[in-house]
Write a protein that holds these residues in place. Sequence first.
Motif, mmCIF file in Angstrom:
data_model
loop_
_atom_site.group_PDB
_atom_site.id
_atom_site.type_symbol
_atom_site.label_atom_id
_atom_site.label_comp_id
_atom_site.label_asym_id
_atom_site.label_seq_id
_atom_site.Cartn_x
_atom_site.Cartn_y
_atom_site.Cartn_z
ATOM 1 N N ILE A 1 -34.111 -52.284 -42.967
ATOM 2 C CA ILE A 1 -33.367 -51.800 -41.797
ATOM 3 C C ILE A 1 -33.235 -52.920 -40.776
ATOM 4 O O ILE A 1 -32.172 -53.129 -40.182
ATOM 5 N N LYS A 2 -34.328 -53.648 -40.585
ATOM 6 C CA LYS A 2 -34.287 -54.762 -39.636
ATOM 7 C C LYS A 2 -33.262 -55.809 -40.081
ATOM 8 O O LYS A 2 -32.479 -56.317 -39.265
ATOM 9 N N ARG A 3 -33.242 -56.124 -41.360
ATOM 10 C CA ARG A 3 -32.290 -57.101 -41.886
ATOM 11 C C ARG A 3 -30.854 -56.613 -41.701
ATOM 12 O O ARG A 3 -29.964 -57.384 -41.327
ATOM 13 N N GLU A 4 -30.637 -55.299 -41.936
ATOM 14 C CA GLU A 4 -29.298 -54.731 -41.765
ATOM 15 C C GLU A 4 -28.861 -54.813 -40.309
ATOM 16 O O GLU A 4 -27.704 -55.134 -40.001
ATOM 17 N N PHE A 5 -29.795 -54.529 -39.392
ATOM 18 C CA PHE A 5 -29.495 -54.627 -37.960
ATOM 19 C C PHE A 5 -29.101 -56.058 -37.603
ATOM 20 O O PHE A 5 -28.099 -56.294 -36.905
ATOM 21 N N LEU A 6 -29.875 -57.022 -38.047
ATOM 22 C CA LEU A 6 -29.606 -58.411 -37.690
ATOM 23 C C LEU A 6 -28.305 -58.927 -38.291
ATOM 24 O O LEU A 6 -27.659 -59.817 -37.717
ATOM 25 N N LYS A 7 -27.888 -58.379 -39.436
ATOM 26 C CA LYS A 7 -26.574 -58.731 -39.987
ATOM 27 C C LYS A 7 -25.472 -58.402 -38.982
ATOM 28 O O LYS A 7 -24.578 -59.206 -38.717
ATOM 29 N N GLN A 8 -25.540 -57.173 -38.451
ATOM 30 C CA GLN A 8 -24.500 -56.731 -37.511
ATOM 31 C C GLN A 8 -24.596 -57.533 -36.210
ATOM 32 O O GLN A 8 -23.577 -57.953 -35.645
ATOM 33 N N ALA A 9 -25.832 -57.739 -35.735
ATOM 34 C CA ALA A 9 -26.027 -58.507 -34.499
ATOM 35 C C ALA A 9 -25.514 -59.935 -34.656
ATOM 36 O O ALA A 9 -24.886 -60.495 -33.742
ATOM 37 N N ASP A 10 -25.762 -60.537 -35.814
ATOM 38 C CA ASP A 10 -25.300 -61.909 -36.041
ATOM 39 C C ASP A 10 -23.781 -61.979 -36.141
ATOM 40 O O ASP A 10 -23.169 -62.977 -35.725
ATOM 41 N N TRP A 11 -23.164 -60.933 -36.709
ATOM 42 C CA TRP A 11 -21.696 -60.918 -36.743
ATOM 43 C C TRP A 11 -21.153 -60.919 -35.314
ATOM 44 O O TRP A 11 -20.208 -61.653 -35.000
ATOM 45 N N LEU A 12 -21.759 -60.112 -34.447
ATOM 46 C CA LEU A 12 -21.335 -60.068 -33.047
ATOM 47 C C LEU A 12 -21.557 -61.426 -32.383
ATOM 48 O O LEU A 12 -20.703 -61.903 -31.630
ATOM 49 N N ILE B 1 -29.688 -57.862 -26.642
ATOM 50 C CA ILE B 1 -31.039 -57.773 -26.080
ATOM 51 C C ILE B 1 -32.017 -57.295 -27.147
ATOM 52 O O ILE B 1 -33.133 -57.815 -27.287
ATOM 53 N N GLU B 2 -31.594 -56.295 -27.915
ATOM 54 C CA GLU B 2 -32.449 -55.769 -28.987
ATOM 55 C C GLU B 2 -32.736 -56.845 -30.032
ATOM 56 O O GLU B 2 -33.870 -56.986 -30.520
ATOM 57 N N ALA B 3 -31.700 -57.620 -30.383
ATOM 58 C CA ALA B 3 -31.885 -58.703 -31.357
ATOM 59 C C ALA B 3 -32.847 -59.761 -30.810
ATOM 60 O O ALA B 3 -33.675 -60.310 -31.556
ATOM 61 N N TYR B 4 -32.743 -60.032 -29.525
ATOM 62 C CA TYR B 4 -33.644 -61.010 -28.899
ATOM 63 C C TYR B 4 -35.101 -60.556 -28.978
ATOM 64 O O TYR B 4 -35.993 -61.337 -29.325
ATOM 65 N N THR B 5 -35.344 -59.290 -28.677
ATOM 66 C CA THR B 5 -36.727 -58.825 -28.688
ATOM 67 C C THR B 5 -37.283 -58.694 -30.100
ATOM 68 O O THR B 5 -38.497 -58.726 -30.288
ATOM 69 N N LEU B 6 -36.408 -58.568 -31.084
ATOM 70 C CA LEU B 6 -36.873 -58.519 -32.469
ATOM 71 C C LEU B 6 -37.192 -59.911 -33.016
ATOM 72 O O LEU B 6 -38.054 -60.062 -33.884
ATOM 73 N N THR B 7 -36.478 -60.918 -32.527
ATOM 74 C CA THR B 7 -36.592 -62.250 -33.124
ATOM 75 C C THR B 7 -37.181 -63.299 -32.198
ATOM 76 O O THR B 7 -37.680 -64.321 -32.663
ATOM 77 N N GLY B 8 -37.073 -63.074 -30.892
ATOM 78 C CA GLY B 8 -37.507 -64.104 -29.950
ATOM 79 C C GLY B 8 -36.510 -65.228 -29.785
ATOM 80 O O GLY B 8 -36.770 -66.204 -29.077
ATOM 81 N N ASN B 9 -35.329 -65.099 -30.379
ATOM 82 C CA ASN B 9 -34.290 -66.128 -30.300
ATOM 83 C C ASN B 9 -33.527 -65.983 -28.987
ATOM 84 O O ASN B 9 -32.757 -65.033 -28.800
#
Length: 484
Positions: free
Chosen positions: A116-127, A170-178
């Motif tokens: 699920i986390k990987r799927e979320f980051l796919k969409q976040a990275d597309w954005l 913001i959600e992607a940042y808190t998941l990855t620290g990037n």
Amino acid sequence: MRKKKENNFIRNKKKMIFFFVFLISLIFFSIYLLFSSCRIDNFKNINDLAVLDNKENFSLFPPYYLKDDNINSFSKLSFDSEGIILPSYKKYNPVTVAQYAASLYRYYLKNPNFLIKREFLKQADWLYNNAVVKGNDLAIWEYDFPVKDQGAEPPWISAMAQGEIISVLIEAYTLTGNREYLELAHKALGPFKFDIEKGGVKSYWPDGSIFYEEYATEKKYKVLNGFIFALAGVYDLYRFEKNPIAKKIFDEGVESLKKKLENYDALFISYYSLSKKPTKCESYHKIHIKQLSWLYYITGDRFFLEYAKLFNAYCPQQKKYSIYTFLPKDVNYKKEFKLKNGDFFKDYWSSDNQFPVKIKIFFDKKIKLSGLNMISLSEKDSPQDYDIFYKNFLGIKLKIDRSKSIIKKNDFEYLKSLKNYTTQIIFSKSVYIKEIEIVIYSSKSNENLVMKEIVPLFLEDDYFYSYYNNLFDQFSFLDYKVKQ
């Protein structure tokens, strides 16, 4: 010699045991490394959002308010070869991508899973990869397809997309620290500072009140749901880091909405936008109720709660009642008034120029009635001179004091084919009744009575409070204060 053979057997047996123990340990250690590399944490409780999810010890951020974790709702849509979600029209839509990502993130908080986390980051990275960055402080997401009924020709941008994408970043940042996600979220706030003519998403009402346009085009339709979705994303940036610019944008939007919300009240349903397009109970109208409930939750301003209750009353849930008319030519004449399918625009009932007309509403049980919507063919066909009666708990017949009631009128017309005239009466105090009687008299401006519908209004509705409390429960676990 025999003793030596036994010693060899024992030594070999020990070696085999050691080998199997080592092998099992190696397997478990490999599994541990695999899960550690994915940085998955076990959530003991959904209220515990302080789970550390990356090496830099960032706290997971609470999810975007106005999106649930129902990832199955996206199952009918398709995906491209990279796994990015595509609507039925096969065009990338930044809002759809952001909403899918928001649902994945909320789902992940309840069900931590590296897939699920990987799927979320796919969409976040597309954005992230599809942002159009202009200068040092402006990032936009452009649509490459038209929306003709909103006057949107590509490339166009959307305040709704900007707001929802801010939350995802913001959600992607808190998941990855990037920090690159967070820096782009700051730039995504930029268009809220600028008018549409200058490349932003901001427009104005005639009195100067601001509006953030879902369709940032020349025509400026002022779509209500898109405006509030955008505000929720802006608010996320404020609650994450107490960003003063985000707070100012949010506060200005809320203040403007308070002034202009009545423009979206058709007195029988809510409008989608200033085009006066009526919503439907099961779609955008329900979204408006949720959004207004959220605004009350965030601001504590009862103005938004009262409108949420009123909009909910336009679509009564599980309320059984019958409406009958009584005409003077035959006091025993009784005809059910409830119109077929509750159609506000086609069917109607006429009094055939007879007055006074009595209309009685019978409920299947005692209930708190807050008011009435009397919907007519036109203003001249609507009740002009009338009284409303009810019986108290002693059975004594009493008249509603309309001088203390809130009375609104609205001449509704949409695309010249849908018309009606609504008289709305909100009682100063809800009455606990099982029946109510409306007596309508003749008047100089009212030669005939042509009714399309009468809708009892239940503002103190158990269904609404249950609905609101469920939302409140959903929101309440977000009260965790994010560690700075």
